[in-house]
Scaffold this active site. Structure first.
Site, PDB file in Angstrom:
ATOM      1  CG  HIS A   1     -10.881  34.827  12.186  1.00  0.00           C
ATOM      2  ND1 HIS A   1     -10.358  33.736  11.519  1.00  0.00           N
ATOM      3  CD2 HIS A   1     -10.109  35.889  11.835  1.00  0.00           C
ATOM      4  CE1 HIS A   1      -9.327  34.135  10.798  1.00  0.00           C
ATOM      5  NE2 HIS A   1      -9.151  35.430  10.966  1.00  0.00           N
TER       6      HIS A   1
ATOM      7  CG  ASP B   1      -1.769  42.062  27.821  1.00  0.00           C
ATOM      8  OD1 ASP B   1      -0.643  42.296  28.276  1.00  0.00           O
ATOM      9  OD2 ASP B   1      -2.634  42.943  27.695  1.00  0.00           O
TER      10      ASP B   1
ATOM     11  CG  ASP C   1      -4.252  45.783  34.782  1.00  0.00           C
ATOM     12  OD1 ASP C   1      -5.034  45.501  35.715  1.00  0.00           O
ATOM     13  OD2 ASP C   1      -4.553  46.553  33.869  1.00  0.00           O
TER      14      ASP C   1
ATOM     15  CB  CYS D   1      -8.237  30.442   9.614  1.00  0.00           C
ATOM     16  SG  CYS D   1      -8.787  30.529  11.330  1.00  0.00           S
TER      17      CYS D   1
ATOM     18  CB  CYS E   1     -12.265  30.116   8.694  1.00  0.00           C
ATOM     19  SG  CYS E   1     -11.615  31.759   9.072  1.00  0.00           S
TER      20      CYS E   1
ATOM     21  CB  CYS F   1     -11.324  29.437  13.694  1.00  0.00           C
ATOM     22  SG  CYS F   1     -12.238  30.700  12.793  1.00  0.00           S
TER      23      CYS F   1
HETATM   24 ZN   LIG Z   1     -10.766  31.691  11.253  1.00  0.00          ZN
END
Ligand SMILES: [Zn+2]
Length: 378
Positions: free
Chosen positions: A341, A272, A94, A310, A315, A312
């Site tokens: 996560h 963002d 920015d 999820c 998880c 990830c």
């Molecule tokens: Zn997750």
């Protein structure tokens, strides 16, 4: 100036959503794209390898913070921000304007630029559009933003006109400096910013003048400044429709699934927000059924993951009960795991959105996602 920054790939006929690519110095980025925020050259609680593992191809960093600490001397000596933070993918910065304008009463704005005092040690500084472009060139940003004058939700028409005229003038000055830097070998891109507050004629006027400046991309500024969600949505749609189709469109500061899907539907390509990492540190996490607060007592004996859907590593490895325990005992690990996560969740959401656009079913995808998301986590 070589190939255009943005290549459109597919437009969904059911709405304004589109997919494409940003052809940037540090690799190609698929759009729409969510960019995590690394304010001080670090996405809080995550390593460079975490970001790569999730799949991020571009992150955002803040000029104001990096200018004050460690300063352009250090980052310039390192060879730029990529080398300094060991990140070989893209960086958007920015202009520093938003932070400076948030410093009231410690700043003074004139048509020339913004004089301000550092929030760290009170030292005096002056930020002009030329200086903002210069700093971002030293950072070697793949995308740099013009210095603009953002106005708040309760701004008068007269004040909004004044801010708009200053922003227009600053764009031309930023572009002049950017072109000089390009001639000297800098490869980054410049984005102009549309202002105009919550007045449609001013939004139109700003969209026209920003498009006329012909920068590689355009950002819609002055949203998410305290207005109600329906006003955000109305002005986002109105402004996006005024922008040239061949340029990438960026909206700053949005990071909830509702706002992101809304922006994608209106043809926004980039966004963002600090929200996924900031809320992660307070134990709040995204799930397909809405936000979940890990600290709640109901998680004490819940040995299921944050979100069964999820993929990830958090998880796949840890339970809600364990994460709640980490939060309660203030272990550093909770910030790391919850931030990981949350960023994975948003990255995956945007990836699914891209697939839906490619298959001409974004409107249905959005509706289905939000109807479950609105149910509330359990
Ligand atoms: Zn997750």
């Amino acid at each position: 100036m070589g190939e255009p920054l943005f290549t459109m790939h597919h437009a969904d006929p059911s709405c304004n959503a589109r997919t494409g690519f940003l052809n940037l110095p540090h690799g190609t980025v698929s759009t729409p794209v969510f960019m995590p925020v690394g304010t001080n050259g670090a996405v809080k609680a995550l390593t460079r390898d975490d970001l790569k593992e999730i799949g991020f191809e571009i992150i955002l960093s803040n000029t104001y913070h990096l200018y004050l600490r460690p300063g352009t001397e250090v980052i310039g000596a390192a060879g730029g921000l990529h080398e300094f933070m060991s990140w070989d993918k893209n960086i958007l910065t920015d202009s520093g304007g938003f932070q400076v304008f948030s410093l009231a009463p410690f700043r003074k704005i004139t048509p020339e630029g913004a004089a301000f005092h550092s929030h760290i040690d009170g030292s005096g500084h002056f930020l002009s559009p030329e200086k903002a472009a210069e700093i971002q060139t030293i950072l070697n940003s793949d995308i740099q933003m013009q210095l603009d004058l953002c106005t708040g939700w309760d701004t008068s028409y007269e004040e909004a006109v004044k801010a708009l005229e200053i922003t227009d003038n600053w764009l031309l000055r930023a572009k002049k400096t950017w072109l000089e830097k390009r001639d000297a070998g800098y490869q980054g891109n410049l984005f102009g910013i549309v202002q105009g507050n919550f007045f449609k004629d001013l939004r139109e006027r700003s969209a026209i003048s920003t498009a006329a400046a012909d920068t590689p991309g355009i950002a819609i500024g002055g949203l998410s400044v305290g207005e109600p969600p329906e006003v955000f949505s109305e002005y986002l749609a109105y402004t996006a429709a005024l922008l040239p189709k061949e340029k990438p469109r960026y909206v700053m500061g949005i990071g909830t699934p509702e706002y992101i899907l809304d922006a994608i539907e209106q043809g926004i390509d980039m966004f963002d927000c600090v929200l996924p990492t900031r809320t992660g540190r307070t134990g709040r996490v995204f799930t397909h059924h809405g936000h979940l607060s890990l600290k709640k007592a109901e998680n004490q004996f819940d040995f299921s993951p944050i979100d069964k859907e999820c993929g990830c590593k958090v998880c796949r490895t840890y339970s809600r009960a364990y994460l709640r325990h980490l939060f309660k005992t203030q272990e550093i690990l909770i910030s790391i795991l919850a931030s990981y996560h949350n960023l994975y969740f948003l990255h995956d959401l945007v990836k699914e959105a891209r697939r839906a656009i490619e298959e001409d079913r974004f409107t249905a995808f959005k509706k289905q996602f939000l109807s479950r998301y609105g149910e509330g986590a359990s």
